[in-house]
Design a protein around this motif. Structure first.
Motif, short mmCIF file in Angstrom:
data_model
loop_
_atom_site.label_atom_id
_atom_site.label_comp_id
_atom_site.label_asym_id
_atom_site.label_seq_id
_atom_site.Cartn_x
_atom_site.Cartn_y
_atom_site.Cartn_z
N ALA A 172 0.83 -1.20 0.00
CA ALA A 172 0.00 0.00 0.00
C ALA A 172 0.87 1.26 0.00
CB ALA A 172 -0.93 -0.01 1.20
N THR A 173 1.92 1.25 0.81
CA THR A 173 2.83 2.40 0.88
C THR A 173 3.53 2.62 -0.46
OG1 THR A 173 3.20 2.04 3.24
CG2 THR A 173 4.82 3.39 2.06
N THR A 174 3.94 1.51 -1.09
CA THR A 174 4.61 1.60 -2.39
C THR A 174 3.71 2.26 -3.43
OG1 THR A 174 6.02 -0.33 -2.00
CG2 THR A 174 5.54 0.24 -4.30
N PHE A 175 2.46 1.83 -3.51
CA PHE A 175 1.57 2.39 -4.52
C PHE A 175 1.17 3.82 -4.17
CE2 PHE A 175 1.09 -1.98 -5.99
CZ PHE A 175 1.15 -1.78 -7.36
N PHE A 176 1.10 4.15 -2.89
CA PHE A 176 0.84 5.53 -2.52
C PHE A 176 1.98 6.43 -2.99
CE2 PHE A 176 1.36 9.11 0.39
CZ PHE A 176 0.12 9.72 0.28
N LEU A 177 3.23 6.02 -2.70
CA LEU A 177 4.38 6.82 -3.11
C LEU A 177 4.50 6.88 -4.62
CD1 LEU A 177 7.01 5.61 -0.47
CD2 LEU A 177 5.72 7.76 -0.49
N GLY A 206 5.69 7.73 -14.03
CA GLY A 206 6.58 7.13 -13.04
C GLY A 206 5.94 6.13 -12.11
N LEU A 207 4.59 5.94 -12.18
CA LEU A 207 3.96 4.99 -11.25
C LEU A 207 4.50 3.57 -11.44
CD1 LEU A 207 0.31 4.85 -10.05
CD2 LEU A 207 1.37 2.77 -10.92
N PRO A 208 4.54 3.02 -12.67
CA PRO A 208 5.08 1.67 -12.82
C PRO A 208 6.55 1.57 -12.43
CG PRO A 208 3.85 2.34 -14.77
CD PRO A 208 4.07 3.56 -13.95
N THR A 209 7.32 2.61 -12.76
CA THR A 209 8.75 2.59 -12.48
C THR A 209 9.02 2.50 -11.00
OG1 THR A 209 9.00 4.02 -14.42
CG2 THR A 209 10.93 3.73 -13.02
N VAL A 210 8.36 3.36 -10.22
CA VAL A 210 8.55 3.36 -8.78
C VAL A 210 8.01 2.08 -8.17
CG1 VAL A 210 7.94 4.53 -6.62
CG2 VAL A 210 8.52 5.87 -8.64
N ALA A 211 6.81 1.67 -8.59
CA ALA A 211 6.19 0.48 -8.01
C ALA A 211 7.03 -0.76 -8.27
CB ALA A 211 4.78 0.30 -8.56
N MET A 212 7.49 -0.95 -9.51
CA MET A 212 8.29 -2.13 -9.82
C MET A 212 9.65 -2.06 -9.13
SD MET A 212 6.77 -4.46 -11.57
CE MET A 212 8.19 -5.43 -12.11
N GLY A 213 10.22 -0.88 -9.03
CA GLY A 213 11.50 -0.74 -8.36
C GLY A 213 11.43 -1.14 -6.89
N ALA A 214 10.39 -0.67 -6.21
CA ALA A 214 10.24 -0.98 -4.78
C ALA A 214 9.76 -2.41 -4.57
CB ALA A 214 9.27 0.01 -4.13
N LEU A 215 8.75 -2.84 -5.33
CA LEU A 215 8.22 -4.19 -5.16
C LEU A 215 9.24 -5.25 -5.57
CD1 LEU A 215 4.56 -3.75 -6.48
CD2 LEU A 215 5.33 -3.91 -4.09
N LEU A 261 9.22 -8.79 -3.77
CA LEU A 261 8.53 -9.88 -4.43
C LEU A 261 9.26 -10.24 -5.72
CD1 LEU A 261 4.97 -8.26 -4.18
CD2 LEU A 261 5.85 -10.06 -2.67
N SER A 262 8.89 -11.37 -6.30
CA SER A 262 9.44 -11.72 -7.60
C SER A 262 8.90 -10.75 -8.65
CB SER A 262 9.05 -13.15 -7.97
OG SER A 262 7.66 -13.22 -8.27
N PRO A 263 9.67 -10.50 -9.72
CA PRO A 263 9.20 -9.57 -10.75
C PRO A 263 7.85 -9.96 -11.34
CG PRO A 263 11.54 -9.97 -11.02
CD PRO A 263 11.06 -10.92 -9.94
N ILE A 264 7.57 -11.24 -11.51
CA ILE A 264 6.30 -11.64 -12.11
C ILE A 264 5.13 -11.34 -11.17
CG2 ILE A 264 6.32 -14.03 -11.27
CD1 ILE A 264 5.22 -14.83 -14.04
#
Length: 249
Positions: A13-18, A29-38, A42-45
């Motif tokens: 939740a914090t990741t998607f908020f940021l 930048g939403l996908p970039t930040v979310a994928m970078g933090a997640l 988690l696994s990339p998939i």
């Protein structure tokens, strides 16, 4: 299916908020930040599964809010078609669950994007080469998207180089991001890597993402976008470097 804990749900939740804050301030930048933090949790998939619905909702809104959807679609359809083809070709790598390679690729994509945006001078694509350059750019974007979950390379710098007006550029980015999100979801579904439980969590992530976008719009009125963008890119550069080097540490 991932094992959920209070800590993990809070982190998502914090990741998607940021990530929403970044999109609210910078328009992307939403996908970039979310994928970078997640990618650190988690696994990339799995991270790509969680990204689909928040990204799709925000990008469809960005696409439909622009002034010139039909002319842009007629101009950019070869690139959009190539994104779809590149995505289909790239799903084989992502669906294998090769987390070492895909994590390194994600980190590399973040480093390239942040480094390019920080130091590169603007360039222009002549109209005479656009027709034959758009398909390979789209193809590469599709492969990078499905292997890393990051939609920006090389589509964003390419679209910026086409000389579009400001509102047309924003809409073109929305078109590219929407196609990337939809083809990523289709590719994961085709490979049997789209999990219903993860989609439910992805739907819940829409709320913090939209809340972050609202907060980002507030911040945009208080802080210089250029200053925010600078520190965002520096942070992204370090995050990408850590992910790229992780398999070798």
């Amino acid at each position: 299916m991932i094992e959920l804990s209070t800590w993990l749900v809070s982190a998502i939740a914090t990741t998607f908020f940021l990530a929403g804050v970044v999109k609210g301030v910078t328009g992307m930048g939403l996908p970039t930040v979310a994928m970078g933090a997640l990618g650190a949790l988690l696994s990339p998939i799995t991270a790509a599964n969680l990204l689909i619905l928040p990204s799709l909702m925000t990008n469809v809104w960005q696409l439909l809010a622009g002034p010139a959807f039909r002319p842009l679609l007629l101009r950019l359809w070869p690139m959009m078609l190539a994104i779809g083809i590149g995505t289909i070709l790239g799903t084989a790598l992502l669906a294998r669950g090769d987390t070492v390679l895909s994590t390194a690729m994600l980190g590399g994509a973040l480093v390239v994007y942040a480094g390019y945006t920080l130091i590169a001078r603007p360039f222009a694509v002549p109209a005479r080469v656009e027709a034959w350059l758009s398909p390979p750019i789209g193809m590469i974007t599709g492969v990078v998207t499905v292997c890393t979950g990051v939609f920006v390379m090389p589509a964003v710098p390419y679209l910026q180089a086409l000389g579009l007006e400001k509102e047309d550029l924003i809409q073109a980015l929305g078109l590219s991001f929407t196609v990337s999100t939809m083809t990523l979801a289709a590719g994961l579904l085709w490979r049997g890597a789209l999990e219903a439980d993860n989609l439910l969590l992805s739907a819940l992530a829409i709320v913090p993402a939209l809340a972050g976008m609202w907060a980002g719009q507030v911040i945009r009125r208080l802080v210089s976008p250029a200053t925010f963008r600078l520190w965002f890119l520096i942070g992204l550069l370090f995050l990408g470097a850590e992910l790229a080097l992780r398999p070798f540490l």
